[in-house]
Write a protein that holds these residues in place. Sequence first.
Motif, PDB file in Angstrom:
ATOM      1  N   GLN A  39      35.405  35.594  35.086  1.00 16.90           N
ATOM      2  CA  GLN A  39      36.244  35.564  33.572  1.00 16.90           C
ATOM      3  C   GLN A  39      37.770  35.424  34.084  1.00 16.90           C
ATOM      4  O   GLN A  39      38.633  35.526  33.863  1.00 16.90           O
ATOM      5  CB  GLN A  39      36.327  37.335  34.036  1.00 16.90           C
ATOM      6  CG  GLN A  39      35.096  37.820  33.601  1.00 16.90           C
ATOM      7  CD  GLN A  39      34.852  39.538  33.568  1.00 16.90           C
ATOM      8  OE1 GLN A  39      35.036  40.748  34.121  1.00 16.90           O
ATOM      9  NE2 GLN A  39      35.531  40.239  32.165  1.00 16.90           N
ATOM     10  N   CYS A  84      34.993  45.410  28.053  1.00 15.85           N
ATOM     11  CA  CYS A  84      35.159  44.603  29.218  1.00 15.85           C
ATOM     12  C   CYS A  84      36.117  43.692  28.877  1.00 15.85           C
ATOM     13  O   CYS A  84      36.802  43.096  27.913  1.00 15.85           O
ATOM     14  CB  CYS A  84      34.283  43.106  28.351  1.00 15.85           C
ATOM     15  SG  CYS A  84      33.972  41.749  29.454  1.00 15.85           S
ATOM     16  N   LEU A  85      37.108  42.973  30.676  1.00 17.15           N
ATOM     17  CA  LEU A  85      38.194  42.399  29.162  1.00 17.15           C
ATOM     18  C   LEU A  85      38.589  41.292  29.135  1.00 17.15           C
ATOM     19  O   LEU A  85      39.664  40.630  28.548  1.00 17.15           O
ATOM     20  CB  LEU A  85      39.049  42.210  31.313  1.00 17.15           C
ATOM     21  CG  LEU A  85      38.890  43.778  32.251  1.00 17.15           C
ATOM     22  CD1 LEU A  85      39.636  43.235  34.010  1.00 17.15           C
ATOM     23  CD2 LEU A  85      40.304  44.299  31.147  1.00 17.15           C
ATOM     24  N   HIS A 111      26.629  45.822  34.690  1.00 19.29           N
ATOM     25  CA  HIS A 111      27.874  44.669  33.109  1.00 19.29           C
ATOM     26  C   HIS A 111      28.183  43.476  34.169  1.00 19.29           C
ATOM     27  O   HIS A 111      28.222  42.405  33.825  1.00 19.29           O
ATOM     28  CB  HIS A 111      29.393  45.571  33.391  1.00 19.29           C
ATOM     29  CG  HIS A 111      30.146  45.104  32.404  1.00 19.29           C
ATOM     30  ND1 HIS A 111      29.885  45.363  31.072  1.00 19.29           N
ATOM     31  CD2 HIS A 111      30.492  44.172  32.622  1.00 19.29           C
ATOM     32  CE1 HIS A 111      31.279  44.583  30.374  1.00 19.29           C
ATOM     33  NE2 HIS A 111      31.784  43.839  31.616  1.00 19.29           N
ATOM     34  N   GLU A 112      28.903  43.072  35.841  1.00 12.33           N
ATOM     35  CA  GLU A 112      29.430  42.074  35.876  1.00 12.33           C
ATOM     36  C   GLU A 112      28.539  41.802  36.901  1.00 12.33           C
ATOM     37  O   GLU A 112      28.727  39.734  36.290  1.00 12.33           O
ATOM     38  CB  GLU A 112      30.185  42.666  37.518  1.00 12.33           C
ATOM     39  CG  GLU A 112      31.492  43.585  37.408  1.00 12.33           C
ATOM     40  CD  GLU A 112      31.979  43.457  36.057  1.00 12.33           C
ATOM     41  OE1 GLU A 112      32.162  42.507  35.695  1.00 12.33           O
ATOM     42  OE2 GLU A 112      33.207  44.149  35.434  1.00 12.33           O
ATOM     43  N   HIS A 121      27.206  39.128  33.757  1.00 17.96           N
ATOM     44  CA  HIS A 121      28.333  38.167  33.879  1.00 17.96           C
ATOM     45  C   HIS A 121      28.161  37.172  34.947  1.00 17.96           C
ATOM     46  O   HIS A 121      28.678  35.908  34.132  1.00 17.96           O
ATOM     47  CB  HIS A 121      29.949  37.829  34.168  1.00 17.96           C
ATOM     48  CG  HIS A 121      30.511  39.522  33.241  1.00 17.96           C
ATOM     49  ND1 HIS A 121      31.342  38.248  31.740  1.00 17.96           N
ATOM     50  CD2 HIS A 121      31.246  40.974  33.292  1.00 17.96           C
ATOM     51  CE1 HIS A 121      31.939  39.719  31.317  1.00 17.96           C
ATOM     52  NE2 HIS A 121      31.538  40.473  32.023  1.00 17.96           N
TER      53      HIS A 121
HETATM   54 NI    NI Z   1      33.080  42.132  31.573  1.00 17.01          NI
END
Ligand code: NI
Length: 174
Positions: free
Chosen positions: A55, A98-99, A140-141, A144
């Motif tokens: 990210q 989510c960022l 979630h992470e 990614h």
């Molecule tokens: Ni996220």
Amino acid sequence: MGSAMTIKPLIILPDPLLREVSKPVERIDSDALKLADDMLETMYDAPGIGLAAIQIGVPRRLLVIDVSKEGEEKTPLVVFNPVIVSSSDARSTYEEGCLSIPDYYAEVERPAAVTVNYVDRAGKEQVLEADGLLATCLQHEIDHLNGVLFIDHISRLKRDMVIRKFTKAAKGKL
Ligand code: NI
């Protein structure tokens, strides 16, 4: 004297980097620890409760998490090379955000508890048994790191709408 932490710019949908599969971190050296510190700083600044290295544009298997509540003492968790080794049959639903997909939230159902093997910032192997928000956040992470986003767990109709909206917004910035 420690090196200063840096807030990094976030990669936003539909950047194709978000679909990359991240590679393992081979050495927990000063560069890896600096990256983890920058990720924590970036996550707290956002603010968010989890962030994967991709990210901020770094395709490495590293994530940071802090699910402590506002006003509570911070509990930063630095997770290198995580692997989910077991998932509960029981499932739970959280409203996720989510960022990399700012201001969009949707309910996602996932296993309620997971066991994750990972390497900590001292280079030591750890086993983490998580449930509740931490279990959801870890999943979630870790998604990614495999190029998967939480919108991949919602209906295709909703996902397409979100992607269209962010694609349009990105084009508007050119
Ligand atoms: Ni996220």
